[in-house]
Design an enzyme around this catalytic site. Structure first.
Site, short mmCIF file in Angstrom:
data_model
loop_
_atom_site.label_atom_id
_atom_site.label_comp_id
_atom_site.label_asym_id
_atom_site.label_seq_id
_atom_site.Cartn_x
_atom_site.Cartn_y
_atom_site.Cartn_z
NE ARG A 1 -4.55 -3.55 5.19
CZ ARG A 1 -5.41 -3.00 4.09
NH1 ARG A 1 -5.78 -2.25 4.98
NH2 ARG A 1 -4.95 -2.33 2.70
CD GLU B 1 -4.12 -5.91 2.13
OE1 GLU B 1 -4.12 -4.64 0.80
OE2 GLU B 1 -3.75 -5.10 3.09
CD GLU C 1 -7.14 0.98 2.48
OE1 GLU C 1 -6.89 0.09 3.12
OE2 GLU C 1 -6.78 1.37 1.67
CG ASP D 1 -10.02 12.48 7.81
OD1 ASP D 1 -10.52 14.27 8.10
OD2 ASP D 1 -10.94 12.07 8.56
CG HIS E 1 -9.84 -0.44 -10.18
ND1 HIS E 1 -8.78 -1.63 -10.41
CD2 HIS E 1 -10.26 -0.22 -11.40
CE1 HIS E 1 -9.56 -2.21 -10.93
NE2 HIS E 1 -9.97 -1.96 -11.93
CB CYS F 1 -4.55 4.07 -9.08
SG CYS F 1 -4.29 2.29 -7.45
#
Length: 895
Positions: free
Chosen positions: A549, A582, A593, A650, A861, A863
C-alpha cells in the site's frame, strides 16, 4: 383497391402480374417436336386462356351481379395476391373452369384485349385506326403509367370539377403500386436544345398518341419474346433513356421538391391517402423480390427513385401504415445493396434537420410499435422480428445521413502507431487447436461506414443529437447475451443490434462490452491451462498484482512493465490484486481500491506527469515532464485495465483526450473545455474588427513556461518571430496554436499513453460501439449521484426489508448528508465514489443485517456492493457510527 382501379390501355399486355402465369405455361406445356407450328398455337391458346383466368381473378369481369365464384366481381370473392392468382389461374385452366364474358363497362380495358386476337401487333394496329377509343381512354386517364407534377394537378382539377376523385385514386393506385411506374415518375426535367424545343412545339396530340401506342406495342412485343421479369425490363428499358452517369454521387433523377408539393396537396384527402397506403402494401413485396433476386439496382440506378418518393410521404409514421405497409416497405428497403444505401445516405445528408428527424421518427415509431405490441423474451427474441430488424437497418441509413449532414472533420486524424502492438509470445487457443487466429482481421468496421468513407467520430455536431436515435423500449427487451453471440458469430441468419450501436444506450452497450471482456478473460484462462499442459509450465490463469500500500506505484508499474514487455496477452487476463499484509480476497472490490489509489498517486501534481487547471479542474499532459515514455504507457495500461475489468476511475481529462484515443486530433474548438481561457483569447482574436497587426503586434512565435518557471519559445512557422499575425492569416495562427497545444507539444507523451491503452483494448469492440463522450462515461462513471434511484433499487437481506425501522432511519440519514459525505459513503460501500454507467439505479446495492445493537461500526463488501449494518437502537447512534465508518475507512481485513 377496387377491381376497376387497375385498368390498362387496350394494347398493353399484363406485365408483372402475368409473369407467373406465363412462367407456368412454359413449365406445363411440352414442346411438340413433330409439328412446331401446332405446338406454338397450342401454347398461345393456353397462354391466352390462363391470362383470361388471371385477369378474372384480379380484376373481375365488371359485372357487379356476377355469380361466378372465381371472378373478382362476384360479391363473396376473397381477394388474393398476384402470385396466388397466377397459381389459381393455372388450376382453373386445367379443370376448364367457367370464364365470364367481359361486361360492357369493361370494354376498352385489358379484358377486351383478351377477347380479341391473340396477336398483339394486330391489336395495336387496329387500335390506331380508332381515335375515338383512344380519346375515351385518355379521358379516363387509363393510359397514364407514370406521373409528373403537371399530370397530377391536371387530374386533380378535373376530378375537383366533377367532385369525383375516383379517377385520381385509380391512377395513384396504378402508378404507386408499380415499381416501373414509380421509378419513371416525377423525373427532373432536362434542359432541351433549341432544336428539341422547336420539335416539341410542333408536336400535335395525334402524334403524341401515336408515339405512346408505338411504345406500348414495343413493350408488348418485348414481353412476348423475352422470359424476363418486369424488374429486368425495367433495367433494360430505362437505362437507355436515363443518362445516370451525369448524376453526382449524391443526386437522383427524381424531382424531390415536386414530390413534396404533390404530397402536400394530395394527403389532405383521406380517400387519396388510402390509395397511397394500399399501393404501398401492393408494391413492397414486389420491390423486395426485385432487389433480392433480380439485382435490379445494378441494371438501373434510377430504381432508387422509388424509395426517395415513398419516404417523402409525411404520414408514414401514422398508425394506418405501422401495421402492414411500413414493415413491408422497410423489409424491401433493407434489401438495397451497399452502393444504393450509400447513395441514399449522401442524398439525405443534404436534407434539413427537420426532414432527417421526420424520417428517423418514422422508423423509430415502427420499432417501438412492434416492441410494445409483442412479448419478447429469451425464447421469443426481438432479433427474430423481421419488421424491427428491417426498420433498424433503414434507420442506419438515416443515422449516417445525420452524421454526414452535420459538422464533419474528416482530416484531423491521429497518425497510426509506428510499431504494432506486440503479439503474445504464447500460442493462442486457436493455434493450439490447429486453427488460425480469428482476431487478426482487426477491429470491426461498419460496411456502410467504409463505403461512405466517413466515421461517426468524424462528426463534431450532427444535424440532430445522437441520443435521439436510441430506442429505449428496444433496449429493455433486448437479450444482450444472445445478441452478443450473434455479433461475434456474424451469420447472415441472425441479426445483432450491436451492429447498429447508435440504437443502443450506453448501459446496453456496456453490457455487450462486459460480455466481450469476460469471454476474452475465460479464453486466456483456457489458453493458459492448455499451454501449461503442452509446455509443462507453471499455471498462471490470472493477471496477479501483489502490491504494498505504501509503494503502490512502484510495485504496480514495475510489474505491469514486465508483463507488457514479456507477454502483453497477459494483460487480457482477469485482474487479481492483493495488498501485502492484508487478508482481503479480490472479488472486484480490492481491484476497485487499487485503481483508486493508483489514480490518486499518478495524478498528483507533485509527480509532474500531468498539469492541473484550477479553473476547469481537469488534468492535461505535462509537455515538460521528466518521466519517460514508459511511465505514460503504463498509465494507458491502467486506464485500459479499468475498462477491461469494469472498474470506474476518478480521472478528470478534457473530452479531447477521449477523442484522441478514438483517433482524432485536437482542434481549436477542443480548447473550449481543455483550456477555456486560451480559447476565449483566440476567439476574440478571430472576431476582432480592428487591425490585428497594428493593434496586437503578435507574431507566429509563442511562449510557454516549464515547471521551473523558465520561458520556452516555439515558432509556429519557420522564422515565426518575423511573421506578424494579420487579419488575413489570423485563422492560420489560431489553427497552428491549437495544433501545438493539443497535439505537437504532448505528442511523445500521448502516443505512449495511447499505446498502453490499446495494449489492453486493441481487440475489443470499444471503438466500434462507443463515441468519445461514452468512453468518458465508461471510464469515469456518471458524476450525477441520484441517491433516490439507489434507494429504489437497493435490496435487503438478513431480516431487513424496506419497511424496517432501521432502514427508514438509514435512508433519512443518508439523504441528509452533504455531497462530500455521500461520496464517502459510496466509496466505502462500492469502492468508488462515482455512479456506474446508467446511474446509481444500476448499482444493485444490498443492505444486510449484522447483528443487534452494538458499538461496532458498519462494514462493507465492496466486491459485491454489500453494506453490513447492525440494528442500532436510535437514529443518532446510526448517524454517528456511519459517519465514523465512511470517514476513516481504508484497508481490508477478515471479520
Amino acid at each position: 383497391m377496387n377491381s376497376d382501379e387497375k385498368e390498362d390501355c387496350e394494347c398493353a399486355t399484363p406485365q408483372a402480374e402475368t409473369s407467373p402465369a406465363r412462367g407456368a405455361v412454359r413449365e406445363q406445356e411440352e414442346p411438340d417436336i413433330e409439328n412446331p407450328e401446332a405446338s406454338r398455337m397450342k401454347r398461345a391458346a393456353a397462354k391466352h386462356l390462363i391470362e383470361r383466368y388471371y385477369h378474372q381473378l384480379t380484376e373481375g369481369c365488371g359485372n357487379e351481379s356476377c355469380s361466378n365464384s372465381w371472378c373478382a366481381s362476384s360479391v363473396g370473392f376473397s381477394r388474393m395476391d398476384n402470385n396466388a392468382a397466377a397459381v389459381k389461374a393455372l388450376e382453373l385452366y386445367k379443370v376448364n373452369a367457367k370464364l365470364c364474358d367481359p361486361h360492357p363497362s369493361k370494354k376498352g380495358t385489358a379484358s377486351t384485349y383478351l377477347e380479341s386476337s391473340a396477336h398483339s401487333n394486330s391489336a395495336c394496329s387496329n387500335r390506331k385506326l380508332n381515335h375515338k377509343d383512344v380519346h375515351a381512354v385518355r379521358d379516363n386517364f387509363k393510359d397514364i403509367n407514370y406521373l409528373t407534377e403537371e399530370k397530377v394537378y391536371e387530374i386533380l382539377d378535373i376530378c375537383g370539377e366533377k367532385e369525383d376523385y375516383s379517377p385520381l385514386i385509380r391512377v395513384i393506385g396504378r402508378v404507386f403500386s408499380s415499381a416501373e411506374g414509380l421509378v419513371q415518375s416525377f423525373r427532373r426535367s432536362k434542359p432541351h436544345t433549341k432544336e428539341e424545343l422547336k420539335s416539341l412545339q410542333e408536336k400535335d396530340e395525334d402524334k403524341d398518341e401515336d408515339e405512346k401506342e408505338a411504345a406500348a406495342c414495343s413493350a408488348t412485343a418485348m414481353e412476348e419474346d423475352s422470359p424476363t421479369s418486369s424488374s429486368s425490363r425495367l433495367g433494360e428499358c430505362s437505362s437507355g433513356e436515363n443518362d445516370v452517369q451525369k448524376l453526382a454521387p449524391d443526386e437522383v433523377s427524381v424531382d424531390i421538391e415536386a414530390v413534396r408539393r404533390v404530397y402536400e396537396r394530395l394527403l389532405s384527402n383521406e380517400k387519396i391517402e388510402a390509395a397511397f397506403l394500399n399501393a404501398l402494401v401492393y408494391l413492397s413485396p414486389n420491390v423486395e423480390c426485385d432487389l433480392t433476386y433480380h439485382n435490379v439496382y445494378s441494371r438501373d440506378p434510377n430504381y432508387l427513385n422509388l424509395f426517395v418518393i415513398v419516404m417523402e410521404n409525411n404520414n408514414l409514421h401514422s398508425p394506418e401504415y405501422l401495421e402492414i405497409a411500413l414493415p413491408q416497405f422497410c423489409k424491401a428497403m433493407s434489401k438495397l445493396p451497399l452502393a444504393a444505401q450509400a447513395k441514399l445516405t449522401r442524398l439525405w445528408s443534404h436534407y434539413s434537420a427537420e426532414q432527417i428527424r421526420r424520417m428517423m421518427e418514422t422508423f423509430q415509431q415502427l420499432i417501438t410499435f412492434k416492441v410494445i405490441s409483442n412479448e419478447f423474451s429469451s425464447r421469443n427474441l426481438v432479433n427474430d422480428d423481421d419488421a424491427v430488424v428491417a426498420a433498424t437497418k433503414c434507420l442506419k441509413i438515416v443515422y449516417y445521413a445525420n452524421v454526414i449532414g452535420g459538422d464533419l472533420d474528416t482530416e484531423n486524424n491521429e497518425d497510426e502507431d509506428e510499431e504494432p502492438i506486440p503479439e503474445s509470445s504464447e500460442l493462442t487457443l486457436q493455434e493450439l487447436l490447429g486453427e488460425e487466429r480469428r482476431n487478426k482481421k482487426g477491429p470491426r468496421v461498419d460496411p456502410l461506414e467504409t463505403e461512405l468513407g466517413v466515421r461517426t467520430n468524424d462528426c463534431r455536431r450532427p444535424l440532430i443529437p445522437f441520443e435521439e436515435f436510441v430506442n429505449e423500449p428496444l433496449n429493455e427487451v433486448l437479450e444482450m447475451d444472445k445478441d452478443y453471440t450473434f455479433f461475434k458469430v456474424e451469420t447472415e441468419n441472425k441479426f445483432s443490434f450491436m451492429t447498429c450501436p447508435f440504437v443502443l444506450n450506453a448501459v446496453t452497450k456496456n453490457l455487450g462490452l462486459y460480455y466481450d471482456n469476460r469471454i476474452r478473460m475465460y479464453s486466456e484462462r483456457r489458453i493458459t491451462v492448455l499451454y501449461s499442459l503442452v509446455q509443462g509450465q507453471q499455471l498462471n490463469p490470472y493477471l496477479r498484482l501483489k502490491v504494498r500500500r505504501d509503494h503502490i506505484i512502484d510495485d504496480a508499474l514495475v510489474r505491469l512493465e514486465m508483463i507488457a514487455m514479456e507477454n502483453p496477452a497477459d494483460l487480457k487476463k482477469q485482474l487479481y490484486v492483493e495488498f501485502e499484509g492484508e487478508q482481503g480476497v479480490d472479488e472486484g472490490g480490492v481491484s476497485k481500491e487499487f485503481f483508486q489509489l493508483v489514480v490518486e498517486e499518478i495524478f498528483n501534481p507533485d509527480i509532474g506527469m500531468f498539469t492541473y487547471d484550477e479553473h476547469t479542474r481537469l488534468f492535461w499532459f505535462n509537455s515538460s515532464s521528466f518521466e519517460n515514455e514508459g511511465q505514460y504507457t503504463l498509465i494507458g495500461i491502467v486506464l485500459g485495465l479499468a475498462i477491461y475489468n469494469n472498474c470506474i476511475l476518478d480521472v478528470h481529462f478534457p473530452m479531447v483526450v477521449y477523442r484522441k484515443l478514438m483517433g482524432k486530433k485536437g482542434t481549436f474548438r477542443d480548447l473550449a473545455d481543455a483550456n477555456p481561457v486560451l480559447y476565449q483569447s483566440l476567439k476574440e482574436l478571430v472576431e476582432y474588427e480592428g487591425n490585428v497587426e497594428e493593434d496586437m503586434m503578435i507574431t507566429f512565435q509563442i511562449s510557454q513556461t516549464d515547471p521551473f518557471g523558465n520561458r520556452l519559445m516555439y515558432d509556429l512557422r519557420e522564422n515565426g518571430d518575423k511573421i506578424p499575425v494579420t487579419n488575413e492569416n489570423r485563422k492560420d495562427f489560431v489553427a497552428l496554436y491549437s495544433e501545438y497545444i493539443l497535439n505537437k507539444s504532448v505528442e511523445k507523451q500521448f502516443k505512449a499513453f495511447r499505446r498502453g491503452f490499446h495494449m489492453v483494448t486493441n481487440e475489443s469492440p470499444l471503438k466500434y460501439l462507443f463515441r468519445p463522450e461514452e468512453i468518458e462515461l465508461l471510464i469515469c462513471g456518471s458524476r450525477n449521484l441520484d441517491f433516490q434511484a439507489l434507494e429504489e433499487t437497493t435490496e435487503y437481506d438478513g431480516g431487513y426489508n424496506k419497511d424496517s425501522r432501521i432502514i427508514k432511519e438509514f435512508w433519512e440519514t443518508l439523504h441528509s448528508f452533504s455531497e462530500e459525505q455521500k461520496r464517502l459513503f459510496l466509496q466505502f460501500t462500492t469502492g468508488t465514489d462515482r455512479a456506474p454507467v446508467g446511474g446509481l439505479g444500476k448499482l444493485k446495492m444490498i443492505i444486510a443485517k449484522n447483528g443487534p445493537d452494538t458499538d461496532r461500526l458498519p462494514t462493507s463488501h465492496t466486491c459485491f456492493n454489500v453494506l453490513l449494518l447492525p440494528e442500532y437502537s436510535n437514529k443518532d447512534k446510526l448517524r454517528e457510527r456511519l459517519l465514523k465508518a465512511i470517514t476513516y475507512a481504508k484497508g481490508f481485513g477478515m471479520l
